[in-house]
Design a protein around this motif. Structure first.
Motif, PDB file in Angstrom:
ATOM      1  N   LEU A   1      25.850  14.883  41.872  1.00  0.00           N
ATOM      2  CA  LEU A   1      25.346  13.774  42.681  1.00  0.00           C
ATOM      3  C   LEU A   1      26.410  12.709  42.899  1.00  0.00           C
ATOM      4  CD1 LEU A   1      21.750  13.360  41.207  1.00  0.00           C
ATOM      5  CD2 LEU A   1      22.445  14.525  43.307  1.00  0.00           C
ATOM      6  N   ASP A   2      27.296  12.524  41.918  1.00  0.00           N
ATOM      7  CA  ASP A   2      28.379  11.546  42.072  1.00  0.00           C
ATOM      8  C   ASP A   2      29.281  11.926  43.245  1.00  0.00           C
ATOM      9  OD1 ASP A   2      27.410  10.213  39.860  1.00  0.00           O
ATOM     10  OD2 ASP A   2      28.756  11.231  38.454  1.00  0.00           O
ATOM     11  N   VAL A   3      29.615  13.218  43.319  1.00  0.00           N
ATOM     12  CA  VAL A   3      30.462  13.701  44.418  1.00  0.00           C
ATOM     13  C   VAL A   3      29.697  13.605  45.737  1.00  0.00           C
ATOM     14  CG1 VAL A   3      31.792  15.657  45.297  1.00  0.00           C
ATOM     15  CG2 VAL A   3      31.607  15.287  42.833  1.00  0.00           C
ATOM     16  N   PHE A   4      28.416  13.965  45.686  1.00  0.00           N
ATOM     17  CA  PHE A   4      27.575  13.940  46.892  1.00  0.00           C
ATOM     18  C   PHE A   4      27.496  12.519  47.460  1.00  0.00           C
ATOM     19  CE2 PHE A   4      23.241  13.364  48.677  1.00  0.00           C
ATOM     20  CZ  PHE A   4      23.356  14.217  49.764  1.00  0.00           C
ATOM     21  N   LYS A   5      27.291  11.537  46.597  1.00  0.00           N
ATOM     22  CA  LYS A   5      27.172  10.144  47.044  1.00  0.00           C
ATOM     23  C   LYS A   5      28.461   9.647  47.685  1.00  0.00           C
ATOM     24  CE  LYS A   5      23.739   8.865  43.541  1.00  0.00           C
ATOM     25  NZ  LYS A   5      23.529   8.144  42.252  1.00  0.00           N
ATOM     26  N   GLU A   6      29.588  10.078  47.149  1.00  0.00           N
ATOM     27  CA  GLU A   6      30.877   9.669  47.713  1.00  0.00           C
ATOM     28  C   GLU A   6      31.126  10.315  49.074  1.00  0.00           C
ATOM     29  OE1 GLU A   6      33.857  10.719  44.890  1.00  0.00           O
ATOM     30  OE2 GLU A   6      33.185   9.277  43.379  1.00  0.00           O
ATOM     31  N   ARG A   7      30.593  11.516  49.234  1.00  0.00           N
ATOM     32  CA  ARG A   7      30.895  12.318  50.420  1.00  0.00           C
ATOM     33  C   ARG A   7      29.868  12.155  51.539  1.00  0.00           C
ATOM     34  NH1 ARG A   7      34.840  14.908  53.302  1.00  0.00           N
ATOM     35  NH2 ARG A   7      33.892  16.542  54.542  1.00  0.00           N
ATOM     36  N   VAL A   8      28.640  11.841  51.192  1.00  0.00           N
ATOM     37  CA  VAL A   8      27.528  11.941  52.132  1.00  0.00           C
ATOM     38  C   VAL A   8      27.672  11.018  53.339  1.00  0.00           C
ATOM     39  CG1 VAL A   8      26.072  10.205  50.994  1.00  0.00           C
ATOM     40  CG2 VAL A   8      25.007  12.069  52.289  1.00  0.00           C
ATOM     41  N   ASP A   9      27.292  11.553  54.487  1.00  0.00           N
ATOM     42  CA  ASP A   9      27.237  10.800  55.736  1.00  0.00           C
ATOM     43  C   ASP A   9      25.997  11.292  56.475  1.00  0.00           C
ATOM     44  OD1 ASP A   9      27.462   9.620  58.176  1.00  0.00           O
ATOM     45  OD2 ASP A   9      29.527  10.226  58.546  1.00  0.00           O
TER      46      ASP A   9
ATOM     47  N   ALA B   1      34.062  26.466  53.275  1.00  0.00           N
ATOM     48  CA  ALA B   1      33.435  25.253  53.808  1.00  0.00           C
ATOM     49  C   ALA B   1      34.503  24.273  54.278  1.00  0.00           C
ATOM     50  CB  ALA B   1      32.555  24.611  52.745  1.00  0.00           C
ATOM     51  N   ASN B   2      34.121  23.327  55.127  1.00  0.00           N
ATOM     52  CA  ASN B   2      35.051  22.293  55.589  1.00  0.00           C
ATOM     53  C   ASN B   2      35.511  21.421  54.424  1.00  0.00           C
ATOM     54  OD1 ASN B   2      32.808  22.108  58.303  1.00  0.00           O
ATOM     55  ND2 ASN B   2      34.846  23.004  58.427  1.00  0.00           N
ATOM     56  N   TYR B   3      34.614  21.223  53.462  1.00  0.00           N
ATOM     57  CA  TYR B   3      34.943  20.449  52.262  1.00  0.00           C
ATOM     58  C   TYR B   3      34.416  21.200  51.052  1.00  0.00           C
ATOM     59  CZ  TYR B   3      34.706  16.839  48.645  1.00  0.00           C
ATOM     60  OH  TYR B   3      34.831  16.141  47.467  1.00  0.00           O
ATOM     61  N   THR B   4      35.272  21.365  50.046  1.00  0.00           N
ATOM     62  CA  THR B   4      34.877  22.086  48.838  1.00  0.00           C
ATOM     63  C   THR B   4      35.280  21.284  47.611  1.00  0.00           C
ATOM     64  OG1 THR B   4      35.272  24.199  49.949  1.00  0.00           O
ATOM     65  CG2 THR B   4      35.056  24.255  47.567  1.00  0.00           C
ATOM     66  N   LYS B   5      34.363  21.201  46.649  1.00  0.00           N
ATOM     67  CA  LYS B   5      34.653  20.520  45.392  1.00  0.00           C
ATOM     68  C   LYS B   5      34.020  21.301  44.243  1.00  0.00           C
ATOM     69  CE  LYS B   5      35.859  17.096  42.606  1.00  0.00           C
ATOM     70  NZ  LYS B   5      37.263  16.739  42.334  1.00  0.00           N
ATOM     71  N   PHE B   6      34.854  21.714  43.298  1.00  0.00           N
ATOM     72  CA  PHE B   6      34.363  22.378  42.088  1.00  0.00           C
ATOM     73  C   PHE B   6      34.550  21.417  40.918  1.00  0.00           C
ATOM     74  CE2 PHE B   6      35.369  26.010  44.780  1.00  0.00           C
ATOM     75  CZ  PHE B   6      34.291  26.856  44.549  1.00  0.00           C
ATOM     76  N   LEU B   7      33.475  21.171  40.186  1.00  0.00           N
ATOM     77  CA  LEU B   7      33.577  20.322  39.005  1.00  0.00           C
ATOM     78  C   LEU B   7      34.295  21.051  37.883  1.00  0.00           C
ATOM     79  CD1 LEU B   7      30.035  18.671  38.851  1.00  0.00           C
ATOM     80  CD2 LEU B   7      32.071  17.915  40.066  1.00  0.00           C
ATOM     81  N   SER B   8      34.096  22.359  37.813  1.00  0.00           N
ATOM     82  CA  SER B   8      34.748  23.159  36.781  1.00  0.00           C
ATOM     83  C   SER B   8      36.203  23.399  37.152  1.00  0.00           C
ATOM     84  CB  SER B   8      34.024  24.502  36.624  1.00  0.00           C
ATOM     85  OG  SER B   8      32.674  24.302  36.267  1.00  0.00           O
ATOM     86  N   LYS B   9      37.057  23.399  36.163  1.00  0.00           N
ATOM     87  CA  LYS B   9      38.484  23.607  36.391  1.00  0.00           C
ATOM     88  C   LYS B   9      38.893  25.060  36.140  1.00  0.00           C
ATOM     89  CE  LYS B   9      38.955  19.314  37.362  1.00  0.00           C
ATOM     90  NZ  LYS B   9      39.077  18.919  38.775  1.00  0.00           N
ATOM     91  N   GLY B  10      37.933  25.907  35.927  1.00  0.00           N
ATOM     92  CA  GLY B  10      38.222  27.314  35.682  1.00  0.00           C
ATOM     93  C   GLY B  10      36.957  28.118  35.881  1.00  0.00           C
ATOM     94  N   SER B  11      36.545  28.844  34.856  1.00  0.00           N
ATOM     95  CA  SER B  11      35.327  29.646  34.942  1.00  0.00           C
ATOM     96  C   SER B  11      34.103  28.759  34.741  1.00  0.00           C
ATOM     97  CB  SER B  11      35.341  30.749  33.882  1.00  0.00           C
ATOM     98  OG  SER B  11      35.063  30.202  32.602  1.00  0.00           O
ATOM     99  N   TYR B  12      32.925  29.368  34.854  1.00  0.00           N
ATOM    100  CA  TYR B  12      31.668  28.630  34.673  1.00  0.00           C
ATOM    101  C   TYR B  12      31.535  28.067  33.262  1.00  0.00           C
ATOM    102  CZ  TYR B  12      29.981  32.760  32.164  1.00  0.00           C
ATOM    103  OH  TYR B  12      29.831  33.777  31.259  1.00  0.00           O
TER     104      TYR B  12
END
Length: 204
Positions: free
Chosen positions: A184-192, A163-174
């Motif tokens: 939603l926190d990441v989505f709100k910061e990113r959304v346009d 993807a053009n922008y990727t963000k994983f909340l997990s720092k390793g495995s699931y």
């Protein structure tokens, strides 16, 4: 206290002590596995897709694709009117899938068949939903609470990384996942809402 009171301190020490050499070997082993996983993801992404866009009617609007993962649909108000937990989805413009059945019981199998075109009856990684959206002209965003690396996460993480922008909340495995509302926190910061963006929110 049990070990001290019962005179078993030496036994506890012997069973928990790890020599420096063993510790170094463990760290080296983990480093090797991480490197191996990253290389696997890079190899998956190297082969270009063969999508051909015949007609493109992309609109200047926001699209959000929610991947429910392990949640059962009868736990959501939009499928079960007895509940009251998705009021926004009740009102918003949406495409609601009614009779979708997962191909498998785990992420790798389920999403590979759901989000990748087939070649000889099997998922073909280069032609996936992200590469298709990219080629169609969408600004793609993959925000995930699933693992970013690991035996069971590499395949889908590699797809998200296209993807053009990727963000994983997990720092390793699931296993290091957070609460899904953090997405939603990441989505709100990113959304346009004023561009041709598509957001994939991958819950745990």
């Amino acid at each position: 206290n049990f070990y001290i009171n019962k005179g078993n301190y030496n036994h506890l020490y012997k069973t928990t002590y790890i020599s420096p050499f063993r510790k170094i070997a463990q760290i080296s082993g983990l480093y090797y596995l991480v490197e191996k996983d990253y290389k696997k993801q890079i190899q998956l992404q190297e082969k270009p897709s063969s999508w051909e866009i015949i007609e493109n009617k992309i609109e200047d609007k926001l699209t959000v694709f929610i991947i429910g993962e392990s949640v059962r649909k009868d736990f959501l108000q939009i499928y079960n009117p007895k509940l009251s937990n998705t009021p926004f989805l009740e009102k918003v413009n949406k495409i609601q899938f009614q009779n979708t059945i997962s191909y498998g019981a785990h992420t790798l199998e389920s999403l590979s068949y759901a989000f990748q075109a087939k070649e000889n009856g099997k998922p073909y990684f280069p032609n996936n939903i992200i590469t298709l959206a990219n080629k169609a002209g969408y600004i793609t965003n993959w925000i995930s609470n699933q693992g970013s690396i690991g035996e069971y996460d590499n395949h889908i993480a590699a797809m998200g990384n296209q993807a053009n922008y990727t963000k994983f909340l997990s720092k390793g495995s699931y296993l290091t996942a957070q609460k899904d509302n953090k997405l939603l926190d990441v989505f709100k910061e990113r959304v346009d809402s004023l561009n041709k963006s598509i957001y994939f929110l991958h819950t745990i």
